[in-house]
Design an enzyme around this catalytic site. Structure first.
Site, mmCIF file in Angstrom:
data_model
loop_
_atom_site.group_PDB
_atom_site.id
_atom_site.type_symbol
_atom_site.label_atom_id
_atom_site.label_comp_id
_atom_site.label_asym_id
_atom_site.label_seq_id
_atom_site.Cartn_x
_atom_site.Cartn_y
_atom_site.Cartn_z
ATOM 1 N N VAL A 51 0.894 -1.375 0.152
ATOM 2 C CA VAL A 51 -0.124 0.055 -0.113
ATOM 3 C C VAL A 51 0.961 1.307 -0.049
ATOM 4 O O VAL A 51 1.459 1.367 1.056
ATOM 5 C CB VAL A 51 -1.231 0.067 1.341
ATOM 6 C CG1 VAL A 51 -1.814 1.420 1.133
ATOM 7 C CG2 VAL A 51 -2.053 -1.211 1.363
ATOM 8 N N CYS A 52 0.916 1.920 -1.067
ATOM 9 C CA CYS A 52 1.576 3.147 -1.267
ATOM 10 C C CYS A 52 1.064 4.352 -0.427
ATOM 11 O O CYS A 52 0.150 4.820 -1.192
ATOM 12 C CB CYS A 52 2.046 3.387 -2.667
ATOM 13 S SG CYS A 52 3.446 2.269 -3.316
ATOM 14 N N LEU A 53 1.499 4.805 0.483
ATOM 15 C CA LEU A 53 0.773 6.104 1.053
ATOM 16 C C LEU A 53 2.233 6.691 1.720
ATOM 17 O O LEU A 53 3.023 5.984 2.357
ATOM 18 C CB LEU A 53 0.004 5.584 2.345
ATOM 19 C CG LEU A 53 -1.440 5.331 1.676
ATOM 20 C CD1 LEU A 53 -2.529 4.868 2.962
ATOM 21 C CD2 LEU A 53 -1.983 6.603 1.242
#
Length: 482
Positions: A92-94
């Site tokens: 999850v790219c955050l």
């Protein structure tokens, strides 16, 4: 795990429980709160509309100095990328998770926590997720937004709803892959681009020796967990998944909406059409496949029938629970006696409760419409069926009297939140409030009757039509008691 980390997580979990969200759900073991599973339902009016997406959160020993490791578990066993920022492999790219670059104000700080993480993930599930890709051009890519949305809508229903619920129910699923644990360099390019024949699979539509969801010798539905991805998928969906009961209840509430999506989308794209492929999708990190809404409609219907049968089976099984003098049998009978007495002493005629055939696992209560409201004069009968493991498995509730309301489905399933899940009176009062309160919630995730919601929150004339429909259902309600 230090006391400071324990106290911090305990406080966050307590705050989450006190302020429940209709779209964010958590499950954790009190003995190890460093590992938490979350389920997020996709926001309405997006291609993720009311899909059921699971994530795992693993907290480090120095939390909250550093963020938890977050993995997306709803990804078709590592074969479906649901978002430019939610990879097929689970990443999850955050920026707040340190998995994506961001400005100083967007990076992780100890002020962030479980709720802010889940809300940040949910914000990725926007109405135009293609725009989450940093390299997109607002003008050049505008014709790519809807084709990308279309395949997400399809896979949200197929993977996060149908595959998920079929696994819980032990329903044999259509085979989109097989031999997931094997690796091969000889897979053809065509087999690598279709969900019915992904890399390292057999030919399309060839059944597995043990299909997904087929019970094994112990009666437990099986899952094809690939050895290659075992650490990541060890806790993916099984029949005993922590969110199994919740997912079934949400499915009953959202069934009409899922079918509405299928019906609407099937008019926009022809079955057999290949998914659009975005420029940022490559290798195994993509969402490939073809549309098949006719199949999804049938699968949704079969799932609903299976859940309804489960409820009917509870009633049949309850005679055995009673004869065994189960603890829950005594508990529910005691609650019934107390609740009946409570309403006799403290109610002005608004609620009447009874047992069907003196069965403590099958209750009905009659709800009388509020004076001077749309439901004035109405008598609405509600059925509640309990399982022997209540409250671990929550009751199935249905209005037996036809009801026209924003928060009640066309076939009578109410969408409600309960403050005390183990207290039957709390359930009854929560259901009653749906009818007794003057205005329904504006939260679209609670609007399970699409027609009613459209009228109620529409123009003045539409609101008047909603009121007429509600009054008409109240005036006809007494016919069901004759």
């Amino acid at each position: 795990m230090s006391n400071a980390v324990t106290l911090r997580l305990t406080k966050e979990l307590s705050e989450f429980t006190k302020n429940p969200d209709h779209q964010l759900f958590l499950h954790y073991d009190d003995s190890n709160i460093m590992n938490i599973k979350a389920m997020i339902t996709g926001p309405p009016d997006t291609p993720y509309c009311l899909g059921q997406f699971e994530f795992s959160l693993q907290f480090p020993k120095d939390y909250p100095t550093n963020p938890p490791k977050v993995l997306a578990l709803t990804n078709n066993y590592g074969r479906t990328r649901f978002n430019p920022n939610i990879y097929a492999g689970g990443k999850v790219c955050l920026s707040i998770l340190g998995t994506w670059r961001g400005t100083a104000g967007e990076q992780w700080s100890s002020a962030h926590g479980i709720i802010s993480i889940l809300l940040s993930i949910q914000s990725l599930m926007s109405d135009m997720p293609y725009r989450n890709e940093p390299g997109h051009d607002m003008e050049k890519d505008k014709n790519k937004l809807e084709p990308y949305n279309q395949k997400i809508r399809h896979e949200t229903i197929r993977i996060s709803v149908c595959d998920r619920l079929e696994s819980f129910l032990g329903i044999n699923q259509p085979v989109y892959y097989s031999a997931l644990g094997e690796t091969s360099s000889s897979s053809s390019s065509s087999s690598a681009s279709s969900p019915s024949s992904p890399p390292n699979s057999l030919a399309p539509n060839v059944a597995l020796a043990t299909p997904v969801g087929t019970p094994n010798s112990s009666g437990t539905p099986t899952q094809p967990t690939p050895a290659l991805f075992e650490p990541l998928y060890a806790s993916t969906v099984t029949a005993n998944d922590e969110f199994s009961d919740l997912s079934k209840r949400l499915f009953l509430a959202y069934y009409d909406i899922y079918q509405h999506t299928v019906s609407t989308e099937s008019e926009q794209v022809k079955d057999g059409t290949t998914f659009y492929k975005a420029s940022f999708e490559f290798g195994g990190n993509r969402m490939d496949g073809t549309f098949n809404y006719a199949s999804l409609a049938k699968r949704l219907e079969a799932i609903k029938q299976a859940i309804d049968k489960e409820t009917t089976d509870w009633v049949s099984q309850s005679s055995q629970w009673i004869s065994n003098s189960s603890r829950m049998s005594s508990n529910l009978r005691s609650q019934f006696e107390q609740i009946r007495e409570y309403y006799r002493e403290n109610n002005t005629g608004g609620v009447e409760v009874e047992l069907i055939d003196d069965n403590p696992f099958v209750w009905t209560f009659t709800l009388f419409g509020k004076p001077m409201s749309n439901y004035d004069g109405g008598m609405f009968r509600v059925k509640i069926v309990f399982h022997d493991t209540f409250p671990d498995i929550q009751p199935r509730v249905k209005f037996l009297t036809p009801m026209y309301h924003v928060h009640i489905t066309s076939d009578g399933v109410p969408f409600y939140a309960v403050e005390k899940p183990d207290d039957v009176r709390s359930h009854i009062e929560s259901i009653s409030r749906l009818v007794l309160e003057d205005e329904p919630s504006t939260n679209p995730s609670t609007h399970v009757n699409l027609e009613a919601a459209k009228l109620h929150f529409g123009t003045k004339e539409q609101r008047r039509e909603y009121n007429r429909n509600a009054r008409r259902c109240a005036s006809r309600s007494t016919e069901y008691f004759e």
